[in-house]
Design a protein around this motif. Structure first.
Motif, PDB file in Angstrom:
ATOM      1  N   ARG A  26       0.820  -1.213   0.000  1.00  0.00           N
ATOM      2  CA  ARG A  26       0.000   0.000   0.000  1.00  0.00           C
ATOM      3  C   ARG A  26       0.853   1.261   0.000  1.00  0.00           C
ATOM      4  N   GLU A  27       1.936   1.276   0.782  1.00  0.00           N
ATOM      5  CA  GLU A  27       2.764   2.480   0.810  1.00  0.00           C
ATOM      6  C   GLU A  27       3.478   2.678  -0.524  1.00  0.00           C
ATOM      7  N   PHE A  28       3.863   1.595  -1.159  1.00  0.00           N
ATOM      8  CA  PHE A  28       4.463   1.691  -2.488  1.00  0.00           C
ATOM      9  C   PHE A  28       3.481   2.348  -3.460  1.00  0.00           C
ATOM     10  N   ARG A  29       2.237   1.922  -3.406  1.00  0.00           N
ATOM     11  CA  ARG A  29       1.212   2.499  -4.281  1.00  0.00           C
ATOM     12  C   ARG A  29       1.002   3.989  -3.980  1.00  0.00           C
ATOM     13  N   TYR A  30       1.113   4.350  -2.701  1.00  0.00           N
ATOM     14  CA  TYR A  30       0.988   5.756  -2.318  1.00  0.00           C
ATOM     15  C   TYR A  30       2.070   6.588  -3.007  1.00  0.00           C
ATOM     16  N   TRP A  31       3.314   6.122  -2.961  1.00  0.00           N
ATOM     17  CA  TRP A  31       4.400   6.880  -3.573  1.00  0.00           C
ATOM     18  C   TRP A  31       4.279   6.895  -5.088  1.00  0.00           C
ATOM     19  N   GLN A  32       3.783   5.808  -5.671  1.00  0.00           N
ATOM     20  CA  GLN A  32       3.505   5.824  -7.106  1.00  0.00           C
ATOM     21  C   GLN A  32       2.541   6.954  -7.452  1.00  0.00           C
ATOM     22  N   ALA A  33       1.487   7.089  -6.658  1.00  0.00           N
ATOM     23  CA  ALA A  33       0.481   8.121  -6.911  1.00  0.00           C
ATOM     24  C   ALA A  33       1.070   9.519  -6.724  1.00  0.00           C
ATOM     25  N   VAL A  34       1.870   9.706  -5.685  1.00  0.00           N
ATOM     26  CA  VAL A  34       2.475  11.019  -5.426  1.00  0.00           C
ATOM     27  C   VAL A  34       3.363  11.430  -6.595  1.00  0.00           C
ATOM     28  N   LEU A  69      15.360  13.311   3.840  1.00  0.00           N
ATOM     29  CA  LEU A  69      14.816  11.952   3.849  1.00  0.00           C
ATOM     30  C   LEU A  69      15.017  11.305   2.489  1.00  0.00           C
ATOM     31  N   PHE A  70      15.333   9.998   2.503  1.00  0.00           N
ATOM     32  CA  PHE A  70      15.412   9.202   1.279  1.00  0.00           C
ATOM     33  C   PHE A  70      14.417   8.051   1.378  1.00  0.00           C
ATOM     34  N   VAL A  71      13.627   7.888   0.321  1.00  0.00           N
ATOM     35  CA  VAL A  71      12.620   6.827   0.267  1.00  0.00           C
ATOM     36  C   VAL A  71      13.001   5.881  -0.863  1.00  0.00           C
ATOM     37  N   LEU A  72      13.284   4.636  -0.527  1.00  0.00           N
ATOM     38  CA  LEU A  72      13.653   3.628  -1.513  1.00  0.00           C
ATOM     39  C   LEU A  72      12.430   2.795  -1.876  1.00  0.00           C
ATOM     40  N   LEU A  73      12.081   2.807  -3.164  1.00  0.00           N
ATOM     41  CA  LEU A  73      10.987   1.995  -3.679  1.00  0.00           C
ATOM     42  C   LEU A  73      11.603   0.829  -4.442  1.00  0.00           C
ATOM     43  N   VAL A  74      11.364  -0.394  -3.972  1.00  0.00           N
ATOM     44  CA  VAL A  74      11.995  -1.558  -4.593  1.00  0.00           C
ATOM     45  C   VAL A  74      11.130  -2.788  -4.366  1.00  0.00           C
ATOM     46  N   ASN A  75      10.889  -3.544  -5.427  1.00  0.00           N
ATOM     47  CA  ASN A  75      10.163  -4.807  -5.328  1.00  0.00           C
ATOM     48  C   ASN A  75       8.815  -4.656  -4.625  1.00  0.00           C
ATOM     49  N   GLY A  76       8.136  -3.552  -4.876  1.00  0.00           N
ATOM     50  CA  GLY A  76       6.828  -3.328  -4.274  1.00  0.00           C
ATOM     51  C   GLY A  76       6.864  -2.912  -2.821  1.00  0.00           C
ATOM     52  N   GLN A  77       8.061  -2.682  -2.275  1.00  0.00           N
ATOM     53  CA  GLN A  77       8.221  -2.341  -0.867  1.00  0.00           C
ATOM     54  C   GLN A  77       8.852  -0.962  -0.719  1.00  0.00           C
ATOM     55  N   VAL A  78       8.786  -0.408   0.495  1.00  0.00           N
ATOM     56  CA  VAL A  78       9.314   0.925   0.773  1.00  0.00           C
ATOM     57  C   VAL A  78      10.247   0.860   1.982  1.00  0.00           C
ATOM     58  N   PHE A  79      11.443   1.395   1.812  1.00  0.00           N
ATOM     59  CA  PHE A  79      12.408   1.555   2.907  1.00  0.00           C
ATOM     60  C   PHE A  79      12.746   3.035   2.999  1.00  0.00           C
ATOM     61  N   LYS A  80      13.066   3.512   4.192  1.00  0.00           N
ATOM     62  CA  LYS A  80      13.373   4.930   4.358  1.00  0.00           C
ATOM     63  C   LYS A  80      14.682   5.119   5.128  1.00  0.00           C
TER      64      LYS A  80
END
Length: 358
Positions: free
Chosen positions: A141-149, A213-224
């Motif tokens: 879900r958070e990955f989808r949020y960043w996609q939308a942003v 802040l750095f947000v890593l989007l990878v493999n459908g997941q989010v790391f910060k």
């Protein structure tokens, strides 16, 4: 009962690996001036030559790491190289932090008896990382949020650029690793994207801290992660320090501080032509519209690299990532301070910690 396995680390090679594979491997990863007969380890001034081990134990390790979800694109080539050491670290970090089994030890990429024990446990119990085989059509879900942003931001700039620098970016007429808005791509599950969120670029200060802040989007997941997207004026060797402009930039695997054989380490580098920057033309230690009077230029040295535990911002223009903690794909704060090096001097005994996860 499992037979004891030898200790594996960077540079180990299966005896069955083709003889020319070692030089070919380094040719693919090392820059022109770097050694063609040894791999760069993490500690200061440690270059590890290739060392042959009996059987196909490295291939066994690589196969397990791929099966468990830590080595999805790596080759099963029998060479314990940079991707293998990164996959081993991720496995160790996952066991340490997600499974909460600290007995595996520090996530250092050295596969000894503790790591083999957990590898065998995963194999016997058919355990997989919780992101394993996550399909592109079902990201978190958070990955989808960043996609939308990111898509909203792209659409807004397509309709009417939100900043003068976007106009200048679109008008830049030379090849660059900073893409015009029309070429920005939305993050897909299989293609990693790192978002840098800059705070108060307009603020005048002689010391910029690790407060971005750095947000890593990878493999459908989010790391910060945290660090700095800004140059620290004290680290720059000229008064008009460089600010990477907002936009989407192309990066590749590479090396930071290549000129220093003793201290160079893995980092991300501009892919080919250089990313676009604006320099502090007004010398007020801030990035403002007044600086844009001097135009944009390409720069091949704005890397993404480590910044110690985060106590100091070591950037002269690069994007720097702190090592003492991060937020994982469950949004849990993961503390790495017990093994995070503050600086180069501590590296033989400690690691780059959270930066290694990135």
């Amino acid at each position: 009962m499992n037979q004891p396995k030898p200790l594996l680390r960077l540079g180990k090679v299966d005896r069955t690996a083709p003889g020319d594979s070692r030089r070919d491997y380094l040719a693919a990863y090392h820059e022109t001036a770097m050694p063609k007969d040894a791999l760069r380890d993490e500690a200061d001034n440690v270059w590890r030559p290739f060392e042959t081990v009996d059987g196909e134990i490295v291939r066994e390790l690589q196969t397990l790491l791929r099966e468990f979800g830590f080595y999805p694109q790596g080759a099963i080539d029998g060479i314990f190289g940079y991707r293998t050491v990164s996959a081993a670290r991720l496995f160790q970090e996952y066991v340490r932090s997600i499974e909460e089994r600290p007995e595996i030890g520090v996530p250092d990429g050295v596969v000894g008896s503790n790591s083999w024990e957990h590898l065998h446990r995963w194999k016997s119990n058919r355990i997989r990382a919780d992101w394993h085989n996550r399909a592109e059509f079902s990201p978190g879900r958070e990955f989808r949020y960043w996609q939308a942003v990111l898509e909203q931001y792209r659409q807004a700039n397509l309709e009417s650029p939100l900043s003068p620098v976007i106009d200048m970016l679109n008008a830049f007429d030379q090849p660059a690793d900073t893409l015009p808005v029309a070429q920005w791509q939305a993050p897909a599950s299989a293609e990693p994207q790192l978002i840098g969120i800059r705070r108060q670029e307009w603020r005048q200060t002689g010391v910029r801290k690790n407060d971005d802040l750095f947000v890593l989007l990878v493999n459908g997941q989010v790391f910060k992660f945290y660090g700095s997207t800004d140059p620290n004026p004290r680290m720059a060797d000229r008064p008009d320090e460089a600010f990477i402009i907002r936009g989407q930039h192309l990066y590749r695997f590479g090396w930071h501080k290549q000129s220093d054989r003793r201290r160079c380490y893995r980092a991300l580098r501009p892919a080919r032509h250089g990313v676009l920057i604006s320099r502090d033309f007004t010398d007020d230690n801030a990035f403002t519209e007044a600086d844009l009077q001097n135009g944009l230029s390409r720069n091949l040295t704005i890397n993404i690299h480590w910044s110690g535990v985060g106590a100091s911002n070591w950037s002269a223009g690069c994007q720097v990532v702190a090592g003492d903690y991060y937020l994982n794909h469950h949004n849990q704060k993961i503390d790495c301070q017990s093994f995070a090096a503050r600086n180069y001097v501590q590296l033989p005994a400690r690691t780059r910690a959270a930066y290694n996860v990135l």
